[in-house]
Enzyme design. Structure first.
Site, PDB file in Angstrom:
ATOM      1  N   ASN A 165       3.956  -7.831  12.992  1.00  0.00           N
ATOM      2  CA  ASN A 165       4.254  -6.470  13.420  1.00  0.00           C
ATOM      3  C   ASN A 165       3.147  -5.875  14.296  1.00  0.00           C
ATOM      4  O   ASN A 165       2.003  -5.758  13.856  1.00  0.00           O
ATOM      5  CB  ASN A 165       4.425  -5.599  12.158  1.00  0.00           C
ATOM      6  N   HIS A 185      11.998   1.680  -1.441  1.00  0.00           N
ATOM      7  CA  HIS A 185      11.024   2.644  -0.927  1.00  0.00           C
ATOM      8  C   HIS A 185      11.587   4.048  -1.051  1.00  0.00           C
ATOM      9  O   HIS A 185      12.629   4.352  -0.491  1.00  0.00           O
ATOM     10  CB  HIS A 185      10.737   2.355   0.551  1.00  0.00           C
ATOM     11  N   ARG A 198       9.136   2.438  -5.208  1.00  0.00           N
ATOM     12  CA  ARG A 198       7.797   2.744  -4.697  1.00  0.00           C
ATOM     13  C   ARG A 198       7.820   4.176  -4.193  1.00  0.00           C
ATOM     14  O   ARG A 198       8.732   4.542  -3.443  1.00  0.00           O
ATOM     15  CB  ARG A 198       7.428   1.799  -3.551  1.00  0.00           C
ATOM     16  N   TYR A 211       1.044   7.152   5.969  1.00  0.00           N
ATOM     17  CA  TYR A 211       1.762   5.887   5.832  1.00  0.00           C
ATOM     18  C   TYR A 211       2.910   6.031   4.841  1.00  0.00           C
ATOM     19  O   TYR A 211       2.762   6.645   3.789  1.00  0.00           O
ATOM     20  CB  TYR A 211       0.830   4.759   5.321  1.00  0.00           C
ATOM     21  N   ASP A 240       1.574   2.466  -2.983  1.00  0.00           N
ATOM     22  CA  ASP A 240       0.798   1.656  -2.045  1.00  0.00           C
ATOM     23  C   ASP A 240      -0.315   2.513  -1.438  1.00  0.00           C
ATOM     24  O   ASP A 240      -0.042   3.454  -0.696  1.00  0.00           O
ATOM     25  CB  ASP A 240       1.743   1.160  -0.929  1.00  0.00           C
ATOM     26  N   HIS A 283      -2.505   1.334   0.503  1.00  0.00           N
ATOM     27  CA  HIS A 283      -2.576   0.800   1.883  1.00  0.00           C
ATOM     28  C   HIS A 283      -4.006   0.642   2.392  1.00  0.00           C
ATOM     29  O   HIS A 283      -4.329   1.047   3.522  1.00  0.00           O
ATOM     30  CB  HIS A 283      -1.783   1.720   2.814  1.00  0.00           C
ATOM     31  N   GLU A 316      -0.700  -8.626   0.978  1.00  0.00           N
ATOM     32  CA  GLU A 316       0.262  -8.748   2.087  1.00  0.00           C
ATOM     33  C   GLU A 316      -0.428  -9.091   3.402  1.00  0.00           C
ATOM     34  O   GLU A 316       0.187  -9.690   4.276  1.00  0.00           O
ATOM     35  CB  GLU A 316       1.092  -7.484   2.243  1.00  0.00           C
ATOM     36  N   ARG A 368       0.900 -10.593  -3.212  1.00  0.00           N
ATOM     37  CA  ARG A 368       1.878  -9.906  -2.372  1.00  0.00           C
ATOM     38  C   ARG A 368       2.249 -10.645  -1.083  1.00  0.00           C
ATOM     39  O   ARG A 368       2.980 -10.123  -0.255  1.00  0.00           O
ATOM     40  CB  ARG A 368       1.337  -8.531  -1.994  1.00  0.00           C
ATOM     41  N   HIS A 388       5.925  -9.577  -0.176  1.00  0.00           N
ATOM     42  CA  HIS A 388       6.013  -8.439   0.741  1.00  0.00           C
ATOM     43  C   HIS A 388       7.380  -8.484   1.416  1.00  0.00           C
ATOM     44  O   HIS A 388       7.798  -9.549   1.892  1.00  0.00           O
ATOM     45  CB  HIS A 388       4.893  -8.647   1.765  1.00  0.00           C
ATOM     46  N   ASP A 445       9.824  -5.175   8.483  1.00  0.00           N
ATOM     47  CA  ASP A 445       9.287  -6.039   9.537  1.00  0.00           C
ATOM     48  C   ASP A 445       9.135  -7.494   9.115  1.00  0.00           C
ATOM     49  O   ASP A 445       8.615  -8.312   9.881  1.00  0.00           O
ATOM     50  CB  ASP A 445       7.963  -5.499  10.091  1.00  0.00           C
ATOM     51  N   GLU A 479      10.006  -6.882  -3.083  1.00  0.00           N
ATOM     52  CA  GLU A 479      10.148  -5.673  -2.268  1.00  0.00           C
ATOM     53  C   GLU A 479      11.348  -5.863  -1.354  1.00  0.00           C
ATOM     54  O   GLU A 479      11.491  -6.921  -0.722  1.00  0.00           O
ATOM     55  CB  GLU A 479       8.879  -5.459  -1.431  1.00  0.00           C
ATOM     56  N   TRP A 515      -5.372   2.098   8.250  1.00  0.00           N
ATOM     57  CA  TRP A 515      -4.082   2.825   8.275  1.00  0.00           C
ATOM     58  C   TRP A 515      -3.224   2.372   7.120  1.00  0.00           C
ATOM     59  O   TRP A 515      -3.201   1.191   6.774  1.00  0.00           O
ATOM     60  CB  TRP A 515      -3.352   2.532   9.600  1.00  0.00           C
TER      61      TRP A 515
HETATM   62  C1  CS2 Z   1       3.646  -1.990   3.410  1.00  0.00           C
HETATM   63  C2  CS2 Z   1       4.200  -2.484   4.715  1.00  0.00           C
HETATM   64  O1  CS2 Z   1       5.711  -2.606   2.460  1.00  0.00           O
HETATM   65  C3  CS2 Z   1       4.487  -2.497   2.250  1.00  0.00           C
HETATM   66  O2  CS2 Z   1       3.922  -2.782   1.193  1.00  0.00           O
HETATM   67  O3  CS2 Z   1       2.303  -2.294   3.223  1.00  0.00           O
HETATM   68  O4  CS2 Z   1       5.253  -1.645   5.047  1.00  0.00           O
HETATM   69  C4  CS2 Z   1       3.240  -2.536   5.884  1.00  0.00           C
HETATM   70  O5  CS2 Z   1       2.783  -1.234   6.189  1.00  0.00           O
HETATM   71  C5  CS2 Z   1       3.955  -3.101   7.099  1.00  0.00           C
HETATM   72  O6  CS2 Z   1       4.491  -4.346   6.757  1.00  0.00           O
HETATM   73  C6  CS2 Z   1       3.016  -3.250   8.284  1.00  0.00           C
HETATM   74  O7  CS2 Z   1       3.685  -3.893   9.333  1.00  0.00           O
HETATM   75 MG    MG Z   2       1.883  -2.713   1.190  1.00  0.00          MG
END
Ligand code: CS2
Ligand code: MG
Length: 404
Positions: free
Chosen positions: A37, A122, A147, A159, A212, A214, A264, A285, A314, A318, A341, A404
């Site tokens: 991504n 989500h 989540r 995020y 998350d 992040h 991830e 993950r 993960h 994407d 997920e 981020w």
């Molecule tokens: C995130 C992702 O799903 C998750 O746990 O960390 O959405 C992540 O931000 C994206 O895959 C980044 O491309």
């Molecule tokens: Mg994540």
């Protein structure tokens, strides 16, 4: 049997995906997801310039040897671009092998260890009312776990919070340069425990709630949040601190029993070594797409199983349907599968990638088609060409860049 063609297909049915398609001299094809991504074309170049020429003429059944050939043969190993490229090859070879065997891939990975795969969805909101509505929406869709990501007072966007309650990963910003978002860790740390308290008050003590962070916290801040959330018994706190600093998780673990999920952004088992052997995390993950394929992710699951650490691939928007399907086959076979997920994909993406896997009653199953059970509509894919798109960049109030 020999590989006679290897094609990299870039398509953007709402967001960019990179797919490798291998074809054998007997007409059997295999697909692999190579989507990174925001850096998609780097993987396209790695595949087209340096991998595809090495594949033509190889025996597609030599999955392990091909993986070792591409990993060790590059000399410069690991890293997200290399491992996404190798993942696509590995996944496509497993697809071919299973198709030739006339079996769904999970049958080649040990057969089913369970009937279906528990998922989490989500939920997000700029404020509490919006978040509570989003949780209700996921529960109405049947998700057994959710989540929760919330806006933070004083911050314009953060995020995981979409302007509308969309599905999937952060909205990609199809623009020439990354969107700049602003971040304030103290405001976040003050706000999140109250978000959990409100969600628990509304939905009770039993709903599995995930969150998350992040990669945004220092180990000490992560320890504080993990301890503050204990009262609300999260299913897990994800990416609580940048885990390249594996020692940082020792500090978090000393202060809290909140389950931790990491990985991830990792792409080899070496990234996890201390985290697993020292029981510093509870879930790994990694996705098939970012970890070098089915072959290494299965090895990671097996290594983690020795420490009672579970696999939780993960699965945001994407990760393409090809990468999603590959994970589901491994999930079904692996004894230490934890949770998957599943953000889902747009209807157009589903048209470009017709698939056998199915989501019902909050659970997934990869289906019983031979191979991965995913196809690529190349004509439709070609109708949606690549568009430059970047993930946002975070800056603190003083203007410095933050995770981020
Ligand atoms: C995130 C992702 O799903 C998750 O746990 O960390 O959405 C992540 O931000 C994206 O895959 C980044 O491309
Ligand atoms: Mg994540």
């Amino acid at each position: 049997m020999k590989i006679v063609d290897a094609k990299v297909v870039v398509t953007s049915p709402g967001r960019n995906f990179v797919t490798l398609k291998l074809t054998t001299d007997e007409g059997v094809t295999g697909l692999g997801d190579a989507t990174l991504n925001g850096r998609e074309l780097a993987v396209v170049g790695y595949l087209e310039e340096h991998v595809v020429p090495l594949l033509i003429g190889r025996d597609p059944h030599r999955v392990e040897d091909t993986w070792q050939y591409l990993y060790r043969g590059a000399y410069w190993r690991r890293g997200p671009v290399t491992m996404a490229a190798i993942a696509a090859v590995d996944t496509a070879l497993w697809d071919i092998k299973a198709k030739v065997a006339g079996l769904p891939l999970y049958q080649l990975l040990g057969g089913p260890s369970r009937e279906r795969l528990r998922t989490y969805g989500h939920a997000n909101g700029r404020d509490l009312p919006e978040l509570l509505d989003s949780v209700r929406a996921r529960l109405a869709e049947g998700y057994p776990a959710v989540r929760i990501q919330s806006g933070v007072p004083g911050l314009e966007s953060v995020y995981g919070v979409h302007v509308t309650d969309g599905v999937g990963a952060p909205v990609l910003h199809q623009r020439a340069l990354p969107l700049v978002e602003n971040w304030d860790t103290d405001a976040y740390l003050r706000h999140i425990p109250g978000v959990f308290e409100a969600v628990r008050a509304e939905f009770g003590p039993e709903l599995p709630l995930l969150h998350d962070a992040h990669h945004r916290l220092t180990p000490n801040q992560a320890a504080r949040l993990a301890r503050d959330l204990e009262a609300y018994r999260p299913y897990w706190l994800e990416d609580c601190t940048p885990a390249e600093n594996q020692e940082g998780l020792r500090l978090v673990r000393r202060h809290s029993t909140t389950p931790l999920a990491i990985g991830e952004v990792f792409n080899t088992l070496h990234d996890y070594q201390a985290l697993i052997t020292e029981q510093l995390i509870d879930y790994v993950r990694s996705s098939v797409t970012h970890f070098g394929g089915v072959t290494p992710l299965r090895k990671l699951f097996d290594f983690a199983a020795q420490y009672q650490v579970k696999g939780a691939p993960h699965g945001p928007e994407d990760i393409s349907p090809v990468g999603t399907a590959a994970a589901l086959h491994l999930d079904l076979a692996a004894h230490n599968f934890g949770i998957q997920e599943y953000a889902g994909h747009t209807p157009l993406t589903e048209e470009v990638f017709p698939h056998a896997y199915a989501f019902a009653d909050g659970h997934l199953h990869p289906g019983d088609e031979p191979g991965l059970g995913v196809e690529l509509d190349e004509g439709l894919a070609a109708a949606h060409p690549y568009e430059p798109a970047y993930l946002p960049v975070n800056r603190l109030k003083d203007g410095s860049v933050h995770d981020w």
